[in-house]
Design a protein around this motif. Sequence first.
Motif, short mmCIF file in Angstrom:
data_model
loop_
_atom_site.label_atom_id
_atom_site.label_comp_id
_atom_site.label_asym_id
_atom_site.label_seq_id
_atom_site.Cartn_x
_atom_site.Cartn_y
_atom_site.Cartn_z
N GLY A 172 0.83 -1.21 0.00
CA GLY A 172 0.00 0.00 0.00
C GLY A 172 0.86 1.26 0.00
O GLY A 172 0.39 2.34 -0.35
N THR A 173 2.13 1.12 0.39
CA THR A 173 3.05 2.27 0.33
C THR A 173 4.09 1.97 -0.75
O THR A 173 4.82 0.99 -0.65
CB THR A 173 3.77 2.46 1.69
N ASP A 174 4.09 2.81 -1.78
CA ASP A 174 5.04 2.58 -2.89
C ASP A 174 6.40 3.16 -2.55
O ASP A 174 6.53 4.35 -2.29
CB ASP A 174 4.53 3.27 -4.17
N VAL A 175 7.41 2.27 -2.60
CA VAL A 175 8.76 2.68 -2.25
C VAL A 175 9.69 2.42 -3.44
O VAL A 175 9.60 1.38 -4.08
CB VAL A 175 9.28 1.85 -1.03
N LEU A 176 10.55 3.38 -3.72
CA LEU A 176 11.59 3.17 -4.74
C LEU A 176 12.95 3.26 -4.04
O LEU A 176 13.24 4.25 -3.36
CB LEU A 176 11.50 4.23 -5.84
N ILE A 177 13.76 2.19 -4.19
CA ILE A 177 15.13 2.23 -3.65
C ILE A 177 16.09 2.47 -4.81
O ILE A 177 15.98 1.83 -5.86
CB ILE A 177 15.54 0.88 -3.00
N LEU A 178 17.05 3.38 -4.59
CA LEU A 178 18.08 3.62 -5.61
C LEU A 178 19.43 3.10 -5.13
O LEU A 178 19.76 3.18 -3.95
CB LEU A 178 18.25 5.12 -5.87
N SER A 179 20.21 2.60 -6.09
CA SER A 179 21.58 2.23 -5.79
C SER A 179 22.45 2.77 -6.92
O SER A 179 22.18 2.51 -8.10
CB SER A 179 21.66 0.70 -5.73
N LYS A 180 23.47 3.55 -6.53
CA LYS A 180 24.25 4.26 -7.55
C LYS A 180 24.99 3.29 -8.48
O LYS A 180 25.08 3.49 -9.67
CB LYS A 180 25.23 5.20 -6.86
N TYR A 181 25.54 2.25 -7.90
CA TYR A 181 26.25 1.24 -8.71
C TYR A 181 25.50 -0.09 -8.54
O TYR A 181 24.28 -0.11 -8.56
CB TYR A 181 27.71 1.14 -8.28
N SER A 182 26.23 -1.20 -8.34
CA SER A 182 25.55 -2.48 -8.20
C SER A 182 24.86 -2.55 -6.84
O SER A 182 25.10 -1.71 -5.97
CB SER A 182 26.56 -3.61 -8.32
N LYS A 183 24.04 -3.58 -6.66
CA LYS A 183 23.29 -3.71 -5.40
C LYS A 183 24.21 -3.90 -4.20
O LYS A 183 23.81 -3.65 -3.07
CB LYS A 183 22.33 -4.90 -5.50
N THR A 184 25.40 -4.38 -4.42
CA THR A 184 26.28 -4.68 -3.29
C THR A 184 27.48 -3.74 -3.18
O THR A 184 28.38 -3.99 -2.38
CB THR A 184 26.77 -6.15 -3.37
N THR A 185 27.48 -2.68 -3.98
CA THR A 185 28.58 -1.70 -3.82
C THR A 185 28.18 -0.72 -2.72
O THR A 185 27.47 0.26 -2.96
CB THR A 185 28.83 -0.94 -5.14
N ALA B 190 15.99 0.27 -8.20
CA ALA B 190 16.67 0.72 -9.42
C ALA B 190 18.18 0.75 -9.18
O ALA B 190 18.68 1.58 -8.42
CB ALA B 190 16.18 2.09 -9.84
N GLU B 191 18.85 -0.19 -9.83
CA GLU B 191 20.32 -0.27 -9.75
C GLU B 191 20.95 0.72 -10.74
O GLU B 191 20.25 1.19 -11.65
CB GLU B 191 20.71 -1.69 -10.19
N ASP B 192 22.24 0.99 -10.59
CA ASP B 192 22.95 1.88 -11.51
C ASP B 192 22.16 3.17 -11.76
O ASP B 192 22.03 3.62 -12.91
CB ASP B 192 23.23 1.17 -12.84
N THR B 193 21.61 3.72 -10.72
CA THR B 193 20.79 4.92 -10.83
C THR B 193 21.28 5.96 -9.84
O THR B 193 21.31 5.72 -8.64
CB THR B 193 19.30 4.57 -10.54
N VAL B 194 21.66 7.11 -10.36
CA VAL B 194 22.26 8.16 -9.53
C VAL B 194 21.23 9.23 -9.22
O VAL B 194 20.60 9.76 -10.15
CB VAL B 194 23.43 8.85 -10.28
N HIS C 67 19.54 7.40 -14.86
CA HIS C 67 19.12 6.00 -14.73
C HIS C 67 19.57 5.24 -15.98
O HIS C 67 19.03 5.47 -17.06
CB HIS C 67 17.59 6.00 -14.59
N GLY C 68 20.61 4.39 -15.79
CA GLY C 68 21.14 3.66 -16.94
C GLY C 68 21.62 4.62 -18.03
O GLY C 68 21.40 4.37 -19.22
#
Length: 490
Positions: free
Chosen positions: A28-41, A152-156, A173-174
């Motif tokens: 019910g709550t829309d969340v967007l997570i960003l990661s500048k590089y890969s998910k584990t950087t 969203a990975e690789d997204t600054v 984004h990409g």
Amino acid sequence: MIQKQIYDVLVVGSGVAGMYGALQFKSGTDVLILSKYSKTTSNSNLAQGGVAAVLSLEDDSYELHTKDTFIAGRHENDPEAVDVLVHEGPEDVRRIMELGAEFDRNADGELDKTLEGGHCRRRIVHYKDCTGAEMVRALLKQVEARENIEYAEDTVLCRLVRVRSGFRADLLHGGVYTSVFCNYCMLCTGGIGRVYKYTTNPKSATGDGIRIAWELGARIKNLSYIQFHPTAFNSEDGEQFLISESVRGEGAYLLNCRHERFMDRYDDRLELAPRDVVSKAIILESRRTGSNDFFLDIRHEDADFLRARFPAISEGCMRYGVDITKDLIPIFPCQHYLMGGIEVDIDSKTTVPRLYACGECANTGVHGKNRLASNSLLEALVFSRRAAEDIKRCMANGFPNVSPLPADCDYTGAPLPPGIVSEIRSIMQRAYFVLPDPGAIRFGLKQIDNILKRLKGGKYSWTTEYLEALSLATVAYIVLKEAEEANERR
Ligand SMILES: Cc1cc2nc3c(=O)[nH]c(=O)nc-3n(C[C@H](O)[C@H](O)[C@H](O)COP(=O)(O)OP(=O)(O)OC[C@H]3O[C@@H](n4cnc5c(N)ncnc54)[C@H](O)[C@@H]3O)c2cc1C
């Protein structure tokens, strides 16, 4: 692809703070997570030692954890924030175990709690020597299973612009520019290590969240409270990784360029003196010998024991052809952790409405002037949960909708000339490393001010390189300004 244009909550960063915070929001709550590089950087993924928490009152107490935190922080800690950390932390550690994170257990199946510098009790839970990677693995699995969380990975995140009831977030984004809107934003962008040449932090740690909050007018506090670690692997390619204190705890000697032990010149506790004392001793010894070559020597310990006790460190060294059971380990002090950051209250609220900051980019005040080992993952858990709880309370008070506005930014421009980032790093390395130099701080501040003016006035294209250079210059400026003001007050 980013699926929507409007999100309830934008979480910038996918370390422990970002993912644990995002998981507090249910369907019910829309969340967007960003990661500048890969998910584990992320810094989280590199954390070795563990998480400190009072999980049993039989052999430990909240008062003792509080006392240790204050001693490490030189009593500059915020008492209310420490109280929250110490009392609420154990429940968050239990929750992350319920979410699937494994911690080492002894033969009786009980948590294997270890001891680290500055703790008077064994209260650090860990997973081998790669606790952070295990926590990230568990959180990522949960995040990927949630239908209300997009990732969203690789997204600054380039910048935030305030709009009615929220923010417009301008993203790269990409390789493509786009904008999304959110009602609330949690900045969980981690540390600033890359402002130095020597750091344990990965390439993501350029202080973007701090720069973005600063541009919005948020207060930044104690950014000059930076922790240096005495022993990072000193590789020729410039990438440093941490050689944990526990290697010295298990008996490793520190050697200078002549392969001589030298700590007796600086402190009676020799190799087991606190981090800042050992770091300073290495810098003074390097001035005495005129060489930056230093080594850890643990060849006298049993080889099988070393491989079992330090699997990740052994493997990391081996990648550079160093066998810790047979070779000297080249080391040098490095930047490791940021105590200060975006000023927040105990609900992680910044001074800008609807903007929250959690984890290493925030200044909750829990660490004071110096962080107690293994308190930072705990801080990331406790204060990202509290941010999410506060947002949920605000949403329950009436849900404000953002008004979509067209993006107004012009991203076309000249490419960033090479060398600017190295210039910033050299200035910081000279002016504000382990032993800050007042003259170099004054001169460095002028140089950084010029670089900032060049970056802002140069009509450069908004590439990741440009945005990171802007963040590093902004962070360097705030650190040196704060340090100069502190010198003037003395
Ligand atoms: C080698 C090492 C060992 C450590 N060991 C320990 C330990 O044993 N115990 C302990 O408590 N602490 C330890 N720490 C410290 C601890 O790991 C960190 O303080 C903590 O993990 C920070 O978590 P975070 O979520 O705030 O930031 P991070 O984990 O660094 O995550 C930051 C995230 O923000 C993203 N990001 C940054 N800028 C942008 C942008 N512009 N747009 C989009 N995304 C962005 C990054 O991509 C990343 O996903 C260690 C740190 C290091 C480096």
